[in-house]
Scaffold this active site. Structure first.
Site, PDB file in Angstrom:
ATOM      1  N   HIS A 240     125.782 138.277  67.110  1.00 25.81           N
ATOM      2  CA  HIS A 240     125.486 136.928  67.598  1.00 25.81           C
ATOM      3  C   HIS A 240     125.409 135.877  66.509  1.00 25.81           C
ATOM      4  CE1 HIS A 240     124.807 136.931  71.832  1.00 25.81           C
ATOM      5  NE2 HIS A 240     124.347 138.154  71.744  1.00 25.81           N
TER       6      HIS A 240
ATOM      7  N   CYS B 227     129.708 138.626  72.025  1.00 28.83           N
ATOM      8  CA  CYS B 227     128.876 139.312  73.012  1.00 28.83           C
ATOM      9  C   CYS B 227     129.362 139.142  74.458  1.00 28.83           C
ATOM     10  CB  CYS B 227     127.421 138.893  72.839  1.00 28.83           C
ATOM     11  SG  CYS B 227     126.301 140.109  73.550  1.00 28.83           S
TER      12      CYS B 227
END
Ligand code: GLN
Length: 246
Positions: A195, A95
């Site tokens: 994630h 991310c």
């Protein structure tokens, strides 16, 4: 004893959604197999020796965290990261860390300079944050497989003409909710919006990174001893089912 030499970059600053859980998982899978796990970290102001680390990890961060680390990262870590990757080290960036691999991250008037190690750019555009469960199809050389996880990002990432995506979106938003790509890969470097707990949900990906890292010094990727992955398979199935529900 075989040893995996792991390096976390900015573990204090870049660790949202428990991205740090990813390396607890890597460590555990190494230990279960009798592979040593040497863990190091490099934070603000610290450089590192690229020859000393075979698996490098950068977690996610909010925009403000990225602003804080980006300049320091460019100054103290760009060259060793580049040298390590060019020399075959594995790298996983998640991310916010993924966005920083690119040329830049444009936030309105503000432009965050990236490492320029992957041909991509990220921009904040009008529109909602891209949030939700996601599944992508990826082929890392062992045939097509599905990676399942969770994404939450405001930035939209666009790959340049020389960049290869990590995978294609099956469900979810991916890089920019438009072109169907997710993440990036170059050599043994992988960037993704998925994630933590990315690796516990996709144990094969954790093993892929372990094998690449061990192969860096030893030549061919070692055959890793299979583990009892009943829970990991369940975690994957449940993440995938969540992504399919939308
Ligand atoms: N700050 C970035 C964004 O919102 C990345 C956030 C994250 O790492 N979840 O696009």
């Amino acid at each position: 004893m075989t040893e995996l030499r792991f390096l976390a970059l900015y573990p204090e600053q870049m660790n949202i959604y428990a991205d740090r859980g990813n390396y607890i998982f890597l460590k555990q899978r190494c230990e279960w197999r009798g592979i040593g796990f040497r863990q190091a970290a490099a934070g603000p102001g610290e450089g590192f020796d690229p020859a000393e680390h075979d698996l490098i990890y950068i977690g996610g961060g909010q925009d403000r965290d990225q602003v804080l680390v980006a300049e320091d990262m460019l100054k103290t870590k760009r060259d060793p990261i580049n040298d390590a990757v060019e020399d075959g080290a594995a790298l996983l960036a998640v991310c916010g860390g993924y966005q920083l691999l690119g040329h830049s991250y444009q936030l309105g008037e503000q432009r965050i300079e990236g490492l320029g190690l992957a041909d991509l750019e990220t921009v904040r555009e009008p529109g909602p944050r891209l949030i939700g469960n996601v599944a992508i199809e990826a082929d890392l050389g062992e045939g097509p497989t599905v990676i399942a996880g969770f994404e939450n990002h405001g930035g939209r990432t666009y790959l340049g003409s020389t960049a290869e995506p990590l995978g294609r979106v099956i469900s979810g938003h991916g890089n920019n909710d438009g072109d169907g790509f997710e993440g990036v890969r170059r050599l043994n470097m992988f960037g993704t919006y998925l994630h933590g707990p990315l690796l516990p949900k996709n144990a094969w990906l954790a093993d892929h990174l372990i094998a690449l890292a061990l192969a860096r010094r030893g030549g061919a990727a070692p055959e890793l001893e299979p583990l009892d992955d009943e829970f990991e398979r369940e975690a994957h199935a449940s993440a995938l089912a969540a992504a399919e529900r939308g």
